[in-house]
Enzyme design. Structure first.
Site, short mmCIF file in Angstrom:
data_model
loop_
_atom_site.label_atom_id
_atom_site.label_comp_id
_atom_site.label_asym_id
_atom_site.label_seq_id
_atom_site.Cartn_x
_atom_site.Cartn_y
_atom_site.Cartn_z
N LYS A 76 19.58 2.03 -12.22
CA LYS A 76 19.22 3.44 -12.37
C LYS A 76 19.08 4.13 -11.01
O LYS A 76 19.35 5.33 -10.89
CB LYS A 76 17.94 3.57 -13.18
CG LYS A 76 16.71 2.90 -12.58
CD LYS A 76 15.83 3.86 -11.81
CE LYS A 76 14.62 3.16 -11.23
NZ LYS A 76 13.72 4.09 -10.49
N GLY B 84 0.79 -1.22 0.00
CA GLY B 84 0.00 0.00 0.00
C GLY B 84 0.82 1.27 0.00
O GLY B 84 0.34 2.31 0.45
N THR C 135 14.68 9.29 -12.99
CA THR C 135 15.11 9.18 -11.61
C THR C 135 16.24 10.16 -11.28
O THR C 135 16.33 10.66 -10.15
CB THR C 135 15.57 7.74 -11.31
OG1 THR C 135 14.56 6.83 -11.75
CG2 THR C 135 15.82 7.53 -9.83
#
Length: 383
Positions: free
Chosen positions: A255, A74, A312
């Protein structure tokens, strides 16, 4: 202008590592970019022995409806993917830690801790009951951070029905086993089911806000990848498919480490020139490692590799970039961890990545072949 940008994103399907794309709504029909010659790359994998795809059936055999999706995890990305699927009209169950969180989501359609200003679709229902969430799932999306995955799966594996496919949205390398998510899932849930892996430049908040996003789903079971693409793709969410699982996993792990380095570069005030050079060389190290492990160069240069790296390294929403920025400003890794409410996967992955390279890659002076990856790990370890 928006239509032009979306069209440009869709045209990325011409990359040779991508077979199919379920793209934006202005595309008149499903766009296929499958290169049949690529199926001969590995004859043993050209026709998977078994597919656990639900939707890929004969035209005379409609799929069993209603399709139900369960999202395990979640956090921000779990919420984002739950929103993507729910917006397509598919019932989604979000498996969360506590009933208090579940009640808040069910009553107010917002998570009490993550992206609290984002309203979730009303077809997203939450529960902390594992059996309720998993027993009737058609597909399961795994959005638990890599370092917590093995422990988490041990608590839910008995409730996951046999043969139900798993789509992993987690990126990184486990510090204990030095394995990718494909390794962890097969060890924990067995090899007798199909797995897929989602990656690409995709910040959770932008997904929830309906900003145009393009991702890749890779699976050795191409029927499953195609089904998931059909399930998730929409006007603002393009899904490309590939069979290069290791390429997608390498890109998703490396990355984050490059982003930490980029953040440090910014924190130190070294300027755009230095950061651009560092990110470019970091992508070179990603390519070198990926090819060594069996990835296709085109996958590394695509959405799940260079594309995700750009997002990113330069995106303001990147937790890994922010972690590196604070390192560059003089904070210690311990201080930064203590103040963060979300996981920066690149921190643990950086250390695991160096260990994996030393274990699996042969050659002289590996630190000279991967100076950025080795350097980030050294800094995080305080050396």
């Amino acid at each position: 202008m928006r239509g032009v940008i979306l069209l440009l994103v869709t045209l990325m399907a011409s990359s040779p590592d991508v077979y199919n794309v379920a793209a934006f709504s202005f595309v008149p029909s499903r766009v296929s970019t499958r290169d049949d010659r690529s199926l001969l790359h590995n004859p043993r994998k050209s026709a998977p022995a078994k597919s656990h795809s639900i939707l890929s059936m004969k035209a005379t055999s409609p799929p069993p409806y209603p399709v139900r999706v369960t999202v395990m995890g979640g956090g921000n990305f779990g919420l984002a993917l739950a929103s993507v699927v729910a917006k397509r009209g598919v019932p989604v169950t979000l498996l969360v830690r506590t009933e208090e969180v579940a009640e808040e989501i069910n009553e107010n359609h917002r998570h009490p801790r993550y992206m609290t200003d984002i309203a979730l679709p009303r077809t997203v229902r939450a529960t902390a009951n594992k059996k309720t969430a998993l027993s009737d799932a058609t597909y399961i999306i795994h959005a638990v951070p890599v370092q917590y995955t093995r422990e988490y799966l041990a608590t839910v594996k008995d409730e996951i029905p046999a043969n139900v496919p798993i789509l992993s949205a987690s990126k990184g390398i486990e510090t204990s086993s030095l394995g990718f998510m494909a390794d962890i899932l097969k060890e924990c849930l067995g090899e007798d089911r199909s797995y897929a892996f989602l990656s690409g430049p995709s910040f959770a908040r932008e997904i929830c806000e309906g900003v145009a996003t393009a991702v890749v789903i890779a699976s050795e079971d191409l029927m499953l990848a195609d089904d998931l693409a059909e399930l998730m793709a929409g006007e603002d969410f393009a899904v490309f498919t590939s069979r290069d699982v290791i390429g997608v996993e390498v890109g998703g792990a490396v990355k984050n480490v490059i982003a930490i380095a980029a953040g440090m570069c910014e924190g130190l005030g070294l300027g755009t020139n230095a950061m651009s050079g560092l990110v470019t060389r970091g992508c070179g190290e990603m390519r070198r490692l990926g090819i060594y492990l069996g990835a296709r160069p085109s996958t590394i240069s695509g959405l799940s590799g260079v594309g995700d790296t750009f997002g990113t390294c330069f995106g303001p929403l990147s937790r890994n970039r922010q972690f590196g920025y604070r390192l560059g400003k003089g904070e210690t890794p311990e201080e930064i961890r203590a103040s963060m409410t979300e996981v920066a996967e690149g921190v643990d992955t950086s250390i695991a990545l160096v260990k994996m390279i030393k274990k699996r890659c042969k050659g002289y002076r590996l630190d000279l072949k991967y100076p950025i990856l080795f350097g980030v790990a050294e800094i995080i370890e305080g050396n």
